[in-house]
Design an enzyme around this catalytic site. Structure first.
Site, mmCIF file in Angstrom:
data_model
loop_
_atom_site.group_PDB
_atom_site.id
_atom_site.type_symbol
_atom_site.label_atom_id
_atom_site.label_comp_id
_atom_site.label_asym_id
_atom_site.label_seq_id
_atom_site.Cartn_x
_atom_site.Cartn_y
_atom_site.Cartn_z
ATOM 1 N N LYS A 39 0.737 -1.134 0.168
ATOM 2 C CA LYS A 39 0.683 -0.373 -0.064
ATOM 3 C C LYS A 39 1.166 1.522 -0.073
ATOM 4 C CE LYS A 39 -3.590 -2.586 2.257
ATOM 5 N NZ LYS A 39 -4.077 -2.562 1.186
ATOM 6 N N GLU A 137 0.216 -1.513 7.085
ATOM 7 C CA GLU A 137 1.017 -1.949 6.727
ATOM 8 C C GLU A 137 2.196 -2.735 7.573
ATOM 9 O OE1 GLU A 137 -1.064 -4.134 2.845
ATOM 10 O OE2 GLU A 137 0.734 -2.908 2.575
ATOM 11 N N GLY A 222 -18.981 5.148 -5.642
ATOM 12 C CA GLY A 222 -17.775 6.285 -5.498
ATOM 13 C C GLY A 222 -18.057 6.615 -4.103
ATOM 14 N N ALA A 247 -6.159 0.551 -6.493
ATOM 15 C CA ALA A 247 -7.372 1.336 -7.075
ATOM 16 C C ALA A 247 -7.713 2.393 -5.336
ATOM 17 C CB ALA A 247 -8.931 0.978 -7.231
ATOM 18 N N GLY A 248 -7.577 1.769 -4.251
ATOM 19 C CA GLY A 248 -7.673 2.922 -3.029
ATOM 20 C C GLY A 248 -6.915 2.945 -3.439
HETATM 21 O O1 RIB Z 1 -3.322 -1.877 -1.711
HETATM 22 C C1 RIB Z 1 -2.630 -2.971 -2.569
HETATM 23 C C2 RIB Z 1 -2.041 -3.312 -1.898
HETATM 24 O O2 RIB Z 1 -2.013 -4.902 -0.805
HETATM 25 C C3 RIB Z 1 -0.854 -4.218 -3.116
HETATM 26 O O3 RIB Z 1 -0.239 -3.694 -3.788
HETATM 27 C C4 RIB Z 1 -0.597 -5.394 -2.014
HETATM 28 O O4 RIB Z 1 0.813 -5.572 -1.601
HETATM 29 C C5 RIB Z 1 -1.207 -5.754 -0.525
HETATM 30 O O5 RIB Z 1 -0.761 -4.843 -0.129
#
Ligand code: RIB
Length: 301
Positions: A39, A137, A222, A247-248
């Site tokens: 992320k 993360e 959306g 996408a997020g």
């Molecule tokens: O948000 C997508 C990401 O989440 C991925 O690229 C993966 O690595 C996870 O961390």
């Protein structure tokens, strides 16, 4: 815009399938790829591709995956001097993509070693930034510590609480911009944002912590945000959904790049950017450039 991203670096191992396997079942996939993800990396790449000056603070292993991730960041003009190299492996995400949606299992690896010491070592870089973007993360203690330093110094703190865990009050109080999906919003506020009334409730609970900007991303529906006492909706752009990975993250990087122009402009731009990401395979490689987003917003009002 000078942005510091403090976050995760992963190597994504991706298999596409026509359906998700059941427990105990083996099924055939239809394509495998190794992509640069995480992320943190994706959000940094999004902001960089859209014109930001980005410095990345994080940790990667001394392995080939780490080399590949750092090369990817550098190819996107991102400053990697604050990335620690560790004896622990680079984070790995095992991703199954099925009809556009995905399931992700993460081995944090080196991401777990992003410590307060690493933040202290790079404090000057944080204090010189306009904004700091973080996700979850990496250890929550580190995120909380960095948010405290940045917020007190007037550096905007943008938090994407993914994957969601219990959030310390101190972190919420030091967050300026909170961008989260419906599951994360429900986890934090204990209110499911499934109706307009509940969405307002959710956002008000979060604003009561002192968070000035809250955006709820509601997938295909959306995003929703508040301006003054009004709730506002931004319709998603039509896209052929190939892979929603990143996408997020694209939304967050893009939002930060435009937030100085006001929340409405930033949300619209971020929605357009992420609609391009979902139409392509992969993580950071699927993120559009500024020219591509401008073209889309020019053609569709
Ligand atoms: O948000 C997508 C990401 O989440 C991925 O690229 C993966 O690595 C996870 O961390």
């Amino acid at each position: 815009m000078n942005i510091v991203v403090i976050g995760s670096i992963n190597t994504d191992l991706v298999i596409n399938t026509n359906r998700m396997p059941k427990i105990g079942e083996t099924i055939s996939g239809n394509g495998f790829a190794i992509n640069c993800g995480g992320k943190g990396v994706n959000q940094a790449v999004a902001a960089a591709k859209l014109g930001g000056n980005i410095t990345f603070i994080g940790a990667a292993g001394k392995d080939e995956n780490g080399n590949m991730s750092i090369k990817n960041l550098e190819n996107n003009r991102i400053d990697t001097k604050c990335i620690a190299r560790t004896d622990i492996n680079t984070g790995v995400a095992v991703i199954t993509v099925c009809n556009g949606d995905n399931c992700i299992i993460l081995d944090a690896g080196a991401n777990d070693l992003v410590s307060k010491e690493i933040i202290d070592r790079n404090k000057d870089v944080i204090l010189a930034a306009d904004a700091v973007i973080m996700q979850l993360e990496i250890p929550i203690e580190t995120v909380t510590y960095a948010a405290n330093i940045a917020h007190k110094a007037g550096v905007k703190v943008i938090l994407n609480p993914a994957p969601i865990v219990e959030l310390p009050l101190e972190l919420l109080k030091n967050t300026d911009v909170f961008i989260l999906n419906e599951t994360e919003a429900e986890f934090v506020t204990k209110v499911c944002p499934d109706t307009e009334e509940n969405r307002i409730k959710c956002m008000n609970i979060l604003k009561d912590y002192g968070i000035s900007t809250v955006v709820l991303t509601l997938g295909a529906e959306g995003p929703v945000y508040t301006e003054g006492s009004c709730i506002k909706y931004q319709k998603a752009y039509k896209a052929e959904v190939v892979d929603t990975t990143a996408a997020g993250d694209t939304f967050i990087g893009a939002f930060c790049m435009k937030m100085k122009e006001g929340i409405e402009t930033a949300v619209k731009y971020a929605t357009a950017a992420s609609s391009i990401t979902v139409s392509r395979k992969g993580a950071s490689e699927s993120i559009p450039t500024g020219t591509e987003v401008d073209e889309l917003t020019r053609n569709i009002k």
